[in-house]
Write a protein that holds these residues in place. Sequence first.
Motif, PDB file in Angstrom:
ATOM      1  N   SER A 185       0.869  -1.284   0.024  1.00 54.27           N
ATOM      2  CA  SER A 185       0.057   0.022  -0.104  1.00 54.27           C
ATOM      3  C   SER A 185       0.913   1.416   0.002  1.00 54.27           C
ATOM      4  CB  SER A 185      -0.781  -0.057   1.390  1.00 54.27           C
ATOM      5  OG  SER A 185      -1.734   0.972   1.110  1.00 54.27           O
ATOM      6  N   ASN A 186       1.957   1.239   0.824  1.00 49.04           N
ATOM      7  CA  ASN A 186       2.878   2.426   0.708  1.00 49.04           C
ATOM      8  C   ASN A 186       3.461   2.563  -0.469  1.00 49.04           C
ATOM      9  OD1 ASN A 186       3.787   0.851   3.868  1.00 49.04           O
ATOM     10  ND2 ASN A 186       2.655   2.771   3.627  1.00 49.04           N
ATOM     11  N   ALA A 187       3.782   1.629  -1.402  1.00 52.18           N
ATOM     12  CA  ALA A 187       4.497   1.730  -2.698  1.00 52.18           C
ATOM     13  C   ALA A 187       3.221   2.176  -3.655  1.00 52.18           C
ATOM     14  CB  ALA A 187       4.838   0.168  -3.022  1.00 52.18           C
ATOM     15  N   LEU A 188       1.944   1.747  -3.547  1.00 53.71           N
ATOM     16  CA  LEU A 188       1.072   2.437  -4.425  1.00 53.71           C
ATOM     17  C   LEU A 188       1.102   3.721  -4.141  1.00 53.71           C
ATOM     18  CD1 LEU A 188      -1.551  -0.699  -4.127  1.00 53.71           C
ATOM     19  CD2 LEU A 188      -0.456   0.113  -6.101  1.00 53.71           C
ATOM     20  N   ASP A 189       0.875   4.201  -2.820  1.00 54.32           N
ATOM     21  CA  ASP A 189       0.745   5.574  -2.598  1.00 54.32           C
ATOM     22  C   ASP A 189       2.035   6.585  -3.220  1.00 54.32           C
ATOM     23  OD1 ASP A 189      -1.295   5.031  -0.857  1.00 54.32           O
ATOM     24  OD2 ASP A 189      -0.012   5.219   0.816  1.00 54.32           O
ATOM     25  N   PHE A 190       2.908   5.950  -3.215  1.00 56.59           N
ATOM     26  CA  PHE A 190       4.126   6.627  -3.827  1.00 56.59           C
ATOM     27  C   PHE A 190       4.075   6.605  -5.429  1.00 56.59           C
ATOM     28  CE2 PHE A 190       8.504   7.371  -5.499  1.00 56.59           C
ATOM     29  CZ  PHE A 190       8.995   8.267  -4.546  1.00 56.59           C
ATOM     30  N   TYR A 191       3.602   5.609  -5.994  1.00 56.15           N
ATOM     31  CA  TYR A 191       3.468   5.709  -7.169  1.00 56.15           C
ATOM     32  C   TYR A 191       2.229   6.557  -7.801  1.00 56.15           C
ATOM     33  CZ  TYR A 191       2.151   3.266 -11.893  1.00 56.15           C
ATOM     34  OH  TYR A 191       1.794   3.054 -13.295  1.00 56.15           O
ATOM     35  N   GLU A 192       1.186   6.588  -6.938  1.00 61.09           N
ATOM     36  CA  GLU A 192      -0.046   7.230  -7.394  1.00 61.09           C
ATOM     37  C   GLU A 192       0.555   8.812  -7.057  1.00 61.09           C
ATOM     38  OE1 GLU A 192      -4.622   6.853  -6.277  1.00 61.09           O
ATOM     39  OE2 GLU A 192      -3.302   6.709  -4.519  1.00 61.09           O
ATOM     40  N   LYS A 193       1.251   9.043  -6.182  1.00 65.13           N
ATOM     41  CA  LYS A 193       1.644  10.532  -6.008  1.00 65.13           C
ATOM     42  C   LYS A 193       2.398  11.079  -7.006  1.00 65.13           C
ATOM     43  CE  LYS A 193       1.160  13.930  -2.963  1.00 65.13           C
ATOM     44  NZ  LYS A 193      -0.167  14.288  -2.564  1.00 65.13           N
ATOM     45  N   ILE A 194       3.287  10.057  -7.747  1.00 71.61           N
ATOM     46  CA  ILE A 194       4.131  10.661  -8.810  1.00 71.61           C
ATOM     47  C   ILE A 194       3.182  10.759  -9.910  1.00 71.61           C
ATOM     48  CG2 ILE A 194       5.956   9.936 -10.315  1.00 71.61           C
ATOM     49  CD1 ILE A 194       7.563   8.882  -8.029  1.00 71.61           C
ATOM     50  N   GLY A 195       2.243   9.989  -9.968  1.00 72.54           N
ATOM     51  CA  GLY A 195       1.318   9.865 -11.242  1.00 72.54           C
ATOM     52  C   GLY A 195       1.769   8.766 -12.159  1.00 72.54           C
ATOM     53  N   VAL A 196       0.683   7.998 -12.503  1.00 70.61           N
ATOM     54  CA  VAL A 196       0.838   6.830 -13.366  1.00 70.61           C
ATOM     55  C   VAL A 196       1.582   7.463 -14.781  1.00 70.61           C
ATOM     56  CG1 VAL A 196      -0.240   4.968 -14.522  1.00 70.61           C
ATOM     57  CG2 VAL A 196      -0.946   5.565 -12.253  1.00 70.61           C
ATOM     58  N   GLU A 197       0.707   8.315 -15.306  1.00 68.57           N
ATOM     59  CA  GLU A 197       1.055   8.706 -16.590  1.00 68.57           C
ATOM     60  C   GLU A 197       2.437   9.549 -16.529  1.00 68.57           C
ATOM     61  OE1 GLU A 197      -1.859   9.689 -15.262  1.00 68.57           O
ATOM     62  OE2 GLU A 197      -3.482   8.373 -16.374  1.00 68.57           O
ATOM     63  N   ARG A 198       2.807  10.282 -15.688  1.00 68.36           N
ATOM     64  CA  ARG A 198       3.895  10.968 -15.443  1.00 68.36           C
ATOM     65  C   ARG A 198       5.043   9.970 -15.510  1.00 68.36           C
ATOM     66  NH1 ARG A 198       1.355  13.552 -10.996  1.00 68.36           N
ATOM     67  NH2 ARG A 198       0.284  15.426 -11.610  1.00 68.36           N
ATOM     68  N   LYS A 199       5.110   8.845 -14.625  1.00 66.63           N
ATOM     69  CA  LYS A 199       6.256   7.952 -14.476  1.00 66.63           C
ATOM     70  C   LYS A 199       6.356   7.326 -16.043  1.00 66.63           C
ATOM     71  CE  LYS A 199       7.662   3.748 -12.170  1.00 66.63           C
ATOM     72  NZ  LYS A 199       7.378   2.671 -11.208  1.00 66.63           N
TER      73      LYS A 199
END
Length: 421
Positions: free
Chosen positions: A310-324
Amino acid sequence: MNKRSFLKNLAVTGIAASTPFRSISEILAPYQHLAPEELASEDAFWNQIREGYRLKPDYINLENGYYCFLPQDTLEQYIQHIREINYQGSYYMRTVQWENRAKNASRLADFFGARPEELAITRNTTESLDLIIAGFPWQKGDEAIMAKQDYGSMLNMFTLVARRHGIVNKIISVPNHPTSDEEIIKLYEAAITPKTKLIMVSHMINITGQILPIKKICQMAHRHGVEVMVDGAHAIAHFKFRIDELECDYYGSSLHKWLSVPLGAGLLYVNKDKINKIEPLLAPYELDLGTIGNLSHSGTHPVATDLAISNALDFYEKIGVERKEARLRYLQRYWSDAVRNVPGIQMNTPEAPKRSCAIANVGIKGMDPSVMAKTLMEKYKIFTVAIDGANVRGCRITPNVYTTTNELNVFIEALKQMAKV
């Protein structure tokens, strides 16, 4: 203490809660107006993201595909989970470990496109796909189709099943530079016979980074009554897609790669209509559950890793799926476009943008891949991995969001110098 109170206490101590990533929000604020494709080339932004990672200064790491290590935010929360579970001990294990695991599996399902009852947390892609290969209801003479470019452990598992059940494995070869989706689809279709039961196909070929047209392959296979198992080891949190839109029957991935979960986490998706078709490899606590839990039992395991998902998903979501995704594509094209037509350099990854993302493979003509990797490390302090097989000779190059264009400039110059030798 009742179960509800215990869960509340977990939130207070950090097990069930996630730390807000204020630093990333602040970094992102001046760039909110930029589209992902525009932000992809903004080194000032991504260099600030890089500061959230602890990176070894000894070499340039261009081998992030095996294991994408954790950003410090996720790492610290993971360590807190370990401490708290050690503090709670057996009480945690006997009360809410399974409920918390289910919550994280449900969040993965929601994030990547599946029903919660179709997705289970495993330890890695190999385990996920082995569960399907070993549990499939094989009969002597059945046929399976796969590619020589697929991951070696999966090919070996099919070899074991052939020895045990007398099935026939038909191995095709995917071209490094296909002219169209149809060329790839026809290769798989041509291998199908009335005895074909299962096709294994890589969502992203691990040695070249080529992205295959999974949905089209699945639709073709289903017209012939053949099921499809997808090796998505490198796809989850790498580029945007939904598993349920692929129309596959089975899907496995590793979360310690592009999602940056601690080592020991993967996912298994099984279409709800196929769950009871697969025999469990390891007996669960309760036989004949009729759920995906029947397939994914692993006994006592490091539950802190489950919580860190869940923490990793939070980080990924914060950066942004499309941005990454946009940044990863930009980094790969930054270096590959610079060397693609240089004499002596051989690109082993398709040029068409839709057919790759972060991963690519490059070789030096006349140079053994092991020598190439050794030279890059010893002379230029660039860490890669050599690939020599399945029609691929070169080094796999996998930057991540913390890779800088200055580092890639060093790599580009190294390739050009090596090509002149």
